[in-house]
Design an enzyme around this catalytic site. Structure first.
Site, short mmCIF file in Angstrom:
data_model
loop_
_atom_site.label_atom_id
_atom_site.label_comp_id
_atom_site.label_asym_id
_atom_site.label_seq_id
_atom_site.Cartn_x
_atom_site.Cartn_y
_atom_site.Cartn_z
N ALA A 441 38.12 45.62 22.02
CA ALA A 441 37.91 45.25 20.62
C ALA A 441 38.91 44.21 20.15
O ALA A 441 39.56 44.38 19.12
CB ALA A 441 37.93 46.49 19.72
N HIS A 442 39.00 43.12 20.92
CA HIS A 442 39.89 42.01 20.57
C HIS A 442 39.12 40.70 20.53
O HIS A 442 39.51 39.72 21.19
CB HIS A 442 41.04 41.91 21.58
CG HIS A 442 41.83 43.17 21.72
ND1 HIS A 442 42.36 43.58 22.93
CD2 HIS A 442 42.19 44.11 20.81
CE1 HIS A 442 43.01 44.72 22.76
NE2 HIS A 442 42.92 45.07 21.48
N PRO A 443 38.02 40.61 19.77
CA PRO A 443 37.22 39.39 19.77
C PRO A 443 37.93 38.24 19.05
O PRO A 443 38.53 38.43 18.00
CB PRO A 443 35.95 39.80 19.03
CG PRO A 443 36.41 40.87 18.09
CD PRO A 443 37.47 41.63 18.85
#
Length: 520
Positions: A441-443
């Protein structure tokens, strides 16, 4: 006369910008957030307050990526809804910093060298370090760390470490990985205590640290939760107002979009800024055509192995205290780091050990499929599209199995539940990885910094949107390449640096232009 700024999104960047810009009493800020607001820890539900709860469905956008094939024993950590890959994003004041795993890792000097290579030449390490120091209160000390900043950075040391954490560190060292006291130091290649932004088990989100009671009391700051932004209104090539889904018009001298890598592109496109074909398909008038909006999506794919704990395992909290950085190439410097192995115990009945690909070659995109802001974007993560990505993660899975076979970890880690001991050989491991993809969850990257004539440039180096005056995007979406660490602290650093630039710009603008009307 006061200048008015409207900020769309109260995540890590939005909270930072609101706090810093309102330090100038001549700048008023309206901060909009689609989710709820919990001003103090006492107001927060347990899943927001607790740093030991990862992923908060009640405060999440509920986005997913492409459907995947499932096997019977995929751990719940990997797939929330059958056949879907969750793409978590916080929907609350504080954004994803209010629901994340409290990793307080900073991007590396080599990450910023890569940014510079894309044209962001003012974002070198020497330029960003002062802002990392400004945001930190890190007991590590030294010239690389700050003291007295809004974000507390703490590490679990000595007796604070769980037995399984100590065993993980011992196993990593046993396989030749060096011990690193400071994973935010000059060379974080190795295993060591994880820097976190939590205090006594309370998650120190951007909302808690930047929107303090003193900041919220400022007369020039208005925080408005439960407000969904539709678009930005432009007049003669300049942003003039934000339009909400209810039709409310909030006038502003400057508009900042800080809605994150999934939502910021959608606001731009609904405002007429984006790929011409997409705007035509949606029936939106073109304000400024830019093919890069929504493209260049990059993220850290994550593959998790699940194990049955042994009877010796009796302490699962805190669930995350350490991690291993290493290079699949075997090099021992930060330039080669591309894999991360992390042990976590969010479920007391299982032990998870995951491998994250920190430098993926695969690139995805975010597509706006409707003019309706309530319709979720189409997220195409493209995990493992590049064959080299899959090869490296398969090797990472094999390395995890070597780690858990070390005597130190075997004391606590028992039978492999997923993918299972019958999954052997590169082809079988690759199939299990592709069958249960998930994300750290590091877009980043969907509104990337870059020259106006580049295929990836949406904003300039200060976050100003190409082709439209008075409009900025400042959040993780403007990172041109993906750092090898979780992105929260780097996002806050970006907001700190851009806020300083904006304060200077607004002060100069205030002296030469009359004020726009204040919002009603």
């Amino acid at each position: 006369m006061p200048r008015h700024v409207v900020i769309c999104g109260a995540g890590s960047a939005g909270c930072t910008l609101a706090a810093r810009l309102t330090e100038d009493p001549w700048t008023s800020v309206t901060l909009l957030e689609s989710g709820p607001d919990y001003p103090t820890p006492e107001d927060m539900p347990d899943d927001i307050r607790s740093a030991w709860i990862f992923g908060v469905p009640d405060h999440d956008w509920g986005y997913t990526s492409e459907a995947v094939a499932l096997s019977d024993n995929i751990p719940s950590w990997s797939v929330v809804n059958a056949g879907e890959v969750p793409m978590p994003r916080g929907k609350v004041v504080g954004g994803s910093s209010a629901v994340n795993g409290t990793n307080a890792l900073r991007a590396l000097p080599v990450d910023f060298a890569r940014w510079q290579a894309t044209g962001a030449d003012s974002w070198g390490w020497d330029s960003v370090l002062p802002y990392f120091r400004k945001l930190e209160d890190d007991r590590m000390g030294g010239s690389w760390h700050g003291a007295g900043g809004p974000i507390p950075v703490r590490r679990f040391l000595g007796a604070e470490q769980t037995p399984v954490t100590k065993a993980f560190i011992e196993a990593c060292q046993g396989l030749g990985h060096p011990y690193v006291e400071d994973l935010n130091g000059p060379n974080p290649c190795g295993v060591g205590p994880l820097p976190t932004n939590q205090v006594d088990g309370v998650r120190q989100s951007a909302a808690l640290c930047y929107l303090t009671p003193e900041v919220r009391a400022r007369p020039n700051l208005t925080v408005r939760p439960e407000v969904l932004v539709d678009r930005v209104e432009t007049v003669n090539g300049r942003a003039r107002a934000v339009i909400t889904v209810t039709g409310e018009r909030l006038a502003g001298d400057t508009v900042i979009i800080s809605a994150g890598s999934y939502c910021s592109p959608g606001i731009l496109i609904r405002s007429g800024i984006g790929p011409a074909d997409d705007l035509d398909r949606l029936g939106i008038r073109v304000v400024h055509a830019n093919e890069a909006v929504g493209r260049n999506l990059r993220d850290h794919p994550f593959s998790t192995l699940a194990f049955q704990p042994t009877s010796a395992f009796d302490r699962s909290r805190p669930p995350l205290q350490t991690l291993l950085h290493y290079a699949s190439s075997g090099t021992r410097d930060d330039n080669g780091i591309d894999l991360q192995v992390v042990l976590f115990t969010v479920d007391p009945t299982q032990i998870f050990v995951g491998v994250a690909l920190l430098r993926p070659y695969s690139v995805g995109r975010v597509e706006t499929v409707s003019r309706d802001p309530y319709v979720a974007p189409r997220i195409v993560a493209n995990f493992y599209q590049h064959p080299e990505d899959l090869t490296r993660v398969v090797n990472g899975v094999k390395h995890i199995r070597e780690l858990v076979a070390h005597p130190a970890l075997k004391t606590y880690v028992g039978e492999e539940l997923f993918p299972g001991t019958n999954v052997v050989g590169d082809a079988a491991i690759a199939a299990s990885v592709r069958g249960a993809p998930t994300t750290q969850a590091h877009p980043v990257g969907t509104c990337s910094m870059g020259p106006a004539d580049s295929p990836w440039g949406v904003v300039d180096q200060q976050g100003a949107v190409h082709g439209v005056d008075g409009l900025y995007v400042i959040d993780a979406s403007i990172m041109p390449t993906l750092p090898v660490v979780p992105t929260n602290l780097t996002t806050i650093m970006i907001a700190e640096r851009c806020a300083e630039h904006l304060r200077t710009t607004l002060a100069a603008d205030r002296d030469v232009r009359p004020s726009s009307p204040r919002p009603e």
